[in-house]
Write a protein that holds these residues in place. Structure first.
Motif, PDB file in Angstrom:
ATOM      1  N   ILE A  62       0.849  -1.198   0.000  1.00  0.00           N
ATOM      2  CA  ILE A  62       0.000   0.000   0.000  1.00  0.00           C
ATOM      3  C   ILE A  62       0.878   1.239   0.000  1.00  0.00           C
ATOM      4  N   TRP A  63       1.871   1.215   0.874  1.00  0.00           N
ATOM      5  CA  TRP A  63       2.796   2.342   0.987  1.00  0.00           C
ATOM      6  C   TRP A  63       3.486   2.600  -0.358  1.00  0.00           C
ATOM      7  N   GLY A  64       4.027   1.539  -0.928  1.00  0.00           N
ATOM      8  CA  GLY A  64       4.774   1.693  -2.186  1.00  0.00           C
ATOM      9  C   GLY A  64       3.874   2.181  -3.309  1.00  0.00           C
ATOM     10  N   THR A  65       2.654   1.669  -3.353  1.00  0.00           N
ATOM     11  CA  THR A  65       1.726   2.076  -4.412  1.00  0.00           C
ATOM     12  C   THR A  65       1.370   3.554  -4.283  1.00  0.00           C
ATOM     13  N   LEU A  66       1.033   3.953  -3.045  1.00  0.00           N
ATOM     14  CA  LEU A  66       0.650   5.352  -2.853  1.00  0.00           C
ATOM     15  C   LEU A  66       1.842   6.279  -3.087  1.00  0.00           C
ATOM     16  N   TYR A  67       2.986   5.897  -2.556  1.00  0.00           N
ATOM     17  CA  TYR A  67       4.193   6.715  -2.691  1.00  0.00           C
ATOM     18  C   TYR A  67       4.536   6.908  -4.174  1.00  0.00           C
ATOM     19  N   SER A  68       4.620   5.790  -4.904  1.00  0.00           N
ATOM     20  CA  SER A  68       5.032   5.899  -6.305  1.00  0.00           C
ATOM     21  C   SER A  68       3.998   6.682  -7.119  1.00  0.00           C
ATOM     22  N   SER A  69       2.694   6.469  -6.818  1.00  0.00           N
ATOM     23  CA  SER A  69       1.667   7.149  -7.596  1.00  0.00           C
ATOM     24  C   SER A  69       1.651   8.642  -7.304  1.00  0.00           C
ATOM     25  N   LEU A  70       1.813   8.995  -6.020  1.00  0.00           N
ATOM     26  CA  LEU A  70       1.816  10.422  -5.677  1.00  0.00           C
ATOM     27  C   LEU A  70       3.059  11.113  -6.236  1.00  0.00           C
ATOM     28  N   LEU A  71       4.185  10.398  -6.171  1.00  0.00           N
ATOM     29  CA  LEU A  71       5.412  10.950  -6.744  1.00  0.00           C
ATOM     30  C   LEU A  71       5.226  11.196  -8.236  1.00  0.00           C
ATOM     31  N   ALA A  72       4.636  10.185  -8.915  1.00  0.00           N
ATOM     32  CA  ALA A  72       4.384  10.325 -10.350  1.00  0.00           C
ATOM     33  C   ALA A  72       3.468  11.510 -10.614  1.00  0.00           C
ATOM     34  N   LEU A  73       2.468  11.657  -9.761  1.00  0.00           N
ATOM     35  CA  LEU A  73       1.504  12.739  -9.931  1.00  0.00           C
ATOM     36  C   LEU A  73       2.184  14.095  -9.772  1.00  0.00           C
ATOM     37  N   ALA A  74       3.075  14.181  -8.777  1.00  0.00           N
ATOM     38  CA  ALA A  74       3.757  15.444  -8.534  1.00  0.00           C
ATOM     39  C   ALA A  74       4.584  15.855  -9.752  1.00  0.00           C
ATOM     40  N   ILE A  75       5.179  14.854 -10.414  1.00  0.00           N
ATOM     41  CA  ILE A  75       5.967  15.162 -11.609  1.00  0.00           C
ATOM     42  C   ILE A  75       5.050  15.412 -12.802  1.00  0.00           C
ATOM     43  N   ALA A  76       4.029  14.565 -12.944  1.00  0.00           N
ATOM     44  CA  ALA A  76       3.262  14.555 -14.195  1.00  0.00           C
ATOM     45  C   ALA A  76       2.219  15.663 -14.268  1.00  0.00           C
ATOM     46  N   ALA A  77       1.594  16.002 -13.134  1.00  0.00           N
ATOM     47  CA  ALA A  77       0.471  16.941 -13.204  1.00  0.00           C
ATOM     48  C   ALA A  77       0.857  18.295 -13.803  1.00  0.00           C
ATOM     49  N   PRO A  78       1.939  18.932 -13.325  1.00  0.00           N
ATOM     50  CA  PRO A  78       2.295  20.226 -13.934  1.00  0.00           C
ATOM     51  C   PRO A  78       2.608  20.095 -15.423  1.00  0.00           C
ATOM     52  N   VAL A  79       3.345  19.021 -15.766  1.00  0.00           N
ATOM     53  CA  VAL A  79       3.708  18.832 -17.178  1.00  0.00           C
ATOM     54  C   VAL A  79       2.449  18.618 -18.023  1.00  0.00           C
ATOM     55  N   ALA A  80       1.558  17.757 -17.534  1.00  0.00           N
ATOM     56  CA  ALA A  80       0.350  17.448 -18.309  1.00  0.00           C
ATOM     57  C   ALA A  80      -0.524  18.689 -18.477  1.00  0.00           C
ATOM     58  N   LEU A  81      -0.668  19.457 -17.418  1.00  0.00           N
ATOM     59  CA  LEU A  81      -1.478  20.674 -17.522  1.00  0.00           C
ATOM     60  C   LEU A  81      -0.821  21.670 -18.477  1.00  0.00           C
ATOM     61  N   GLY A  82       0.514  21.760 -18.395  1.00  0.00           N
ATOM     62  CA  GLY A  82       1.234  22.646 -19.321  1.00  0.00           C
ATOM     63  C   GLY A  82       0.958  22.254 -20.761  1.00  0.00           C
TER      64      GLY A  82
END
Lengths: 311, 281, 281
Positions: A62-82
């Motif tokens: 659970i920890w690894g899934t949430l950590y990796s997904s949130l990390l991915a989101l932190a990187i991807a969200a600004p780029v995707a919105l841009g």
């Protein structure tokens, strides 16, 4: 009613589709019953994963899934919105189609290919970064651990690459539902481009959040590429460099090795919870996105067009 | 005045940041494509398509069994998913607004978001466990489940694009609903529906996770539906996590074939879609 | 401004009638083809038509006029039950065609529509060849026993629609390549092919240029020898030119129904007079 038989037959095929979703839930529950009964909620709060001893705690996954997904989101969200903003609001019209196509390609490349690239290109690059990392920095828990290359950072980066196209595609559609009057209103008050786009983003905020959630849902369930780069070590660690494990990865890796029934049921329970989590996240994001679409789809407009007509 | 300069500066920086985001996303795309081609092209020859995998230590060999396996798995998946998907799409568009149509759309979107590994676990429980046998059928079943929602949603979308006037025209001539759908509406949307099927095929041909414990893998050439079967993706995975350089080279070549197939499908679909849009004016 | 009635030959004085069912309308007695009694129509809770009663006579052209949104098209579509496909639509009252209630339970909508043909506002040829468009209704209703009969009926229909000369050498080209006026006449031919008794036309010339419009009007005039024609038009001169009877609708109600010359020269209702003289709408 002569149409009734037609409607029933076509509807029956449709019901197959609807029943599949139910069947997945039922079957996964059935196949994980031993584990659910034996461990109960405790399953999700203990961090010992020892198949040999028959000890199954799923906290690290659970920890690894949430950590990796949130990390991915932190990187991807600004780029995707841009990307969404650039394609739908800023770039010249002739560039729109090629850019949309290129981001679609990013989504078309199979997970296994990203994984292959991850193992042989990304992981060595991250290992080099870890080796280069000065000693004082490594004292920070976020950056501690031996320089293995595989680990949370590699997983987050590769997940980010994979969810960018989903989030940017939906965000682009959401932006296109913003009425021209919103931007024109902002321009009429002397807004700059940034301010006009900010007004449009604010108008479409629920849909934008929905698009980010949709990307999050993708990241949660992504399997192959993550399995290949995250290091597959069931531990709860804050470090970006530590090898960890995700729910999807443990199922992929250990399913065919599960020797006894309890082990298998424990793995299926992880799958069941993954199913439920993605269901909730996806349903939530759809509701946010649909809600916006219902509240009045008007003529699509772009900042670039508004400016062109104003000029 | 100063304040306005600042505002303009922020605005320009923002525009620049958005453009940068686009470049940032294109870097991995270019890198993945570059490495797949560079690493894969060397091992890609006729033998790759026609010969069987060689044991460790022997260079060369190919993935003939895996390529045939992938074709068979996608074929089984299509046989299952095309009827269910297209018919569901017809229901959603013909009876749009009914509670069942809304429920179906929601189910399709939900199914589309279910992680592929979960689909694999489900297919294992349904199609492997009762028979105590990994099989091509189980793998095709898993891929078919993934294909259904994609086909259903594209079919629905494209049928909704067909002008209502055509539907009314057929009904006014005394056509039943079924007749109108199958003789006028579906044919009018057919190019688009086929495009959707091609895209769905491209997507599932690249899936690995649902196959790991359904069709499993097979070192040998097999066309039996009830036996484990090799697939391009599982074979790439097996090779990629192995410690042998020969196998790594094979994995890259397999990835090149896979990417080539997927990109060709996407490109064709893209061209077809553009043409359909243009014809519709 | 006032409109000059363009058809003085048909100018005869008549009794003014408010109720369309008044027998005084039958000056030259003809069979009643469509008998509508106390018809109301609802979209959900909104009432679109209010208590309409009128009789339409065989082998005449009956025009429905009125401002947009007055319900004239909705009313036309109740006559062949095209509104059935709108979700939430509900109807009260009776529509009798040749004495048979079109909304009675057990009525076969498909047969009804075969008997009551329809031509739409915007031409809606199917994306098939010219020949296949006309043959469509014959094929789905199984009305031609042999290939030669099929070809014969297609030719006959195209001739009736005054289109044969223009298309006989390109029957197997796409119907979408025709001009707008030709497409509309093709749709008329398509409706004629299944030999209906009644043809409903929903503003058939509104999207056409004056020359194409004139051809459609001539066609309507010729067709009334063999068919009962009901035509909705927003063009008052057109109604005056081609129709024998005219019904004026306003806000979902039938205001006045009478001989066309009467409606345009000496209407009984103030509302009708205001409309035909262009004082509103």
């Amino acid at each position: 009613m002569r149409d009734l038989p037609f409607r029933i037959i076509v509807g029956a095929f449709g019901c197959v589709l609807a029943l599949l979703v139910l069947a997945i839930g039922v079957e996964l529950t059935r196949q994980s019953w031993l584990s659910i009964q034996k461990f109960g909620f405790h399953f999700w709060t203990t961090d010992t994963w020892d198949p040999v001893a028959g000890q199954f705690g799923a906290l690290p996954f659970i920890w690894g899934t949430l950590y990796s997904s949130l990390l991915a989101l932190a990187i991807a969200a600004p780029v995707a919105l841009g990307i969404a903003i650039f394609v739908s609001e800023l770039c010249p019209a002739w560039l729109q189609t090629p850019l949309v196509f290129l981001t679609e390609l990013l989504a078309a490349i199979p997970s296994i290919v990203y994984g292959l690239w991850g193992i042989f290109v990304l992981v060595p690059a991250i290992r080099a970064l870890e080796i280069w990392m000065p000693e004082p920095l490594r004292a920070i828990p976020l950056l501690s651990g031996p320089p293995l290359g595989v680990g949370m950072l590699a997983a987050g980066v590769i997940l980010a690459v994979m969810i960018v196209p989903f989030t940017s595609a939906v965000a682009r559609e959401v932006l296109q539902t913003v009425p021209a009057a919103q931007r024109e209103g902002a321009y009429a008050l002397g807004a700059t481009r940034f301010e006009a786009i900010r007004a449009a983003l604010f108008y479409a905020r629920t849909g934008i959040i929905g698009s980010i959630m949709l990307g999050f849902g993708r990241a949660l369930g992504e399997t192959m590429a993550v399995t290949m780069v995250i290091g597959n070590n069931p531990q709860v660690s804050a470090s970006l460099f530590a090898p960890q494990y995700t729910m999807a990865a443990v199922v992929a890796n250990e399913f065919t090795e599960a020797s006894d029934e309890l082990y298998l049921h424990a793995l299926v329970e992880i799958g069941l919870v993954l199913f439920v989590i993605t269901l909730v996240v996806n349903a939530g994001s759809r509701l946010l996105i649909w809600g916006l679409g219902r509240s009045g789809r008007t003529r699509p407009s772009r900042v670039a067009d508004v400016e062109a007509s104003a000029a | 005045m100063n304040r306005d300069r600042l505002r303009r500066l922020i605005s320009s920086a923002f525009v620049g940041a958005c453009a940068l985001a686009v470049l940032l996303a294109l870097v991995p795309l270019a890198m993945v494509l570059f490495f797949v081609v560079r690493q894969g092209i060397g091992s890609l020859n006729l033998a790759f398509f026609t010969s069987m995998p060689r044991p460790v230590g022997e260079a060369g060999g190919g993935m003939a069994n895996a390529i045939v396996g992938t074709l068979m798995l996608t074929g089984i998946a299509s046989l299952m998913a095309v009827p269910v998907g297209v018919m569901s799409g017809i229901y959603m568009s013909e009876y749009a607004g009914t509670w069942l149509a809304i429920a179906l759309r929601f189910a399709a979107d939900t199914l589309n978001g279910v992680p592929s590994i979960v689909i694999g676990v489900f297919a294992y429980g349904i199609a492997v466990l009762p028979f105590k046998q990994f099989s091509a059928l189980a793998g095709g079943f898993a891929l078919g489940i993934m294909m259904i929602p994609i086909i259903a949603r594209t079919t629905e979308e494209l049928l909704l694009l067909v002008p209502n006037a055509l539907r009314e025209g057929a009904l006014a001539l005394g056509a039943t609903r079924a007749r109108a759908v199958f003789t006028v509406i579906v044919p009018a949307a057919l190019p688009g529906i086929i495009t959707g099927i091609v895209l769905a095929l491209a997507r599932i041909a690249g899936e690995t996770a649902p196959l790991l414990f359904t069709s499993f893998n097979n070192r040998f050439f097999s066309r039996a539906l009830t036996q484990p079967i090799s697939s391009l993706t599982v074979q790439i995975y097996t090779y990629a996590i192995s410690p042998y350089d020969d196998w790594h080279r094979q994995a890259w070549a397999g990835a090149l074939v896979l990417v080539g197939f997927v990109l060709t499908c996407s490109l064709l679909a893209r061209i077809a879609t553009a043409r359909i849009r243009r014809l519709r004016g | 401004m006032t409109h000059q009635v363009s058809s003085p030959t048909r100018f005869t004085t008549g009794l003014s009638v408010r109720d369309g069912r008044d027998p005084a309308l039958n000056q030259a007695p003809k069979a009643v083809k469509i008998d509508v009694e106390h018809l109301s129509f609802f979209y959900g809770v909104k009432r679109a038509l209010e208590d309409i009663s009128l009789q339409i006579q065989a082998n005449l052209v009956t025009a429905f006029i009125g401002p947009s949104g007055c319900g004239k098209s909705t009313f036309l579509r109740t006559l062949n039950r095209m509104n059935d496909i709108i979700p939430g639509a509900r109807i009260e009252g009776h529509v009798r065609i040749d004495g048979l209630d079109a909304y009675a339970s057990g009525v076969d909508v498909v047969k009804l529509r075969r008997k009551v043909g329809m031509v739409f506002q915007k031409s809606n040829p199917f994306p098939k060849t010219i020949f296949e468009n006309v043959a469509y209704g014959l094929r789905i209703n199984g009305l031609a026993a042999s290939k030669s009969e099929l070809a014969g009926r297609v030719e006959e229909s195209l001739k009736q629609a005054a289109l044969w000369g223009e298309v006989k050498d390109r029957l197997h080209e796409s119907a979408l390549a025709m001009s707008g006026g030709q497409q509309q006449r093709l749709c008329i031919a398509r409706a004629l092919a299944i030999r209906p008794d009644i043809i409903l036309m929903d503003e058939p010339a509104s999207a056409l240029d004056p020359i194409a419009t004139q051809r459609i009007e001539e066609l309507v005039y010729d067709l009334k020898q063999a068919y009962t024609i009901v035509i909705v038009t927003h063009n008052m001169q057109q109604a005056a030119r081609i129709s024998d009877h005219t019904a004026f609708f306003w806000l979902g109600r039938l205001v006045e129904y009478d001989r066309t010359d009467k409606i345009f020269t000496n209407p009984s209702e103030k509302l009708t007079e205001d409309y035909v003289t262009g004082r509103f709408g």
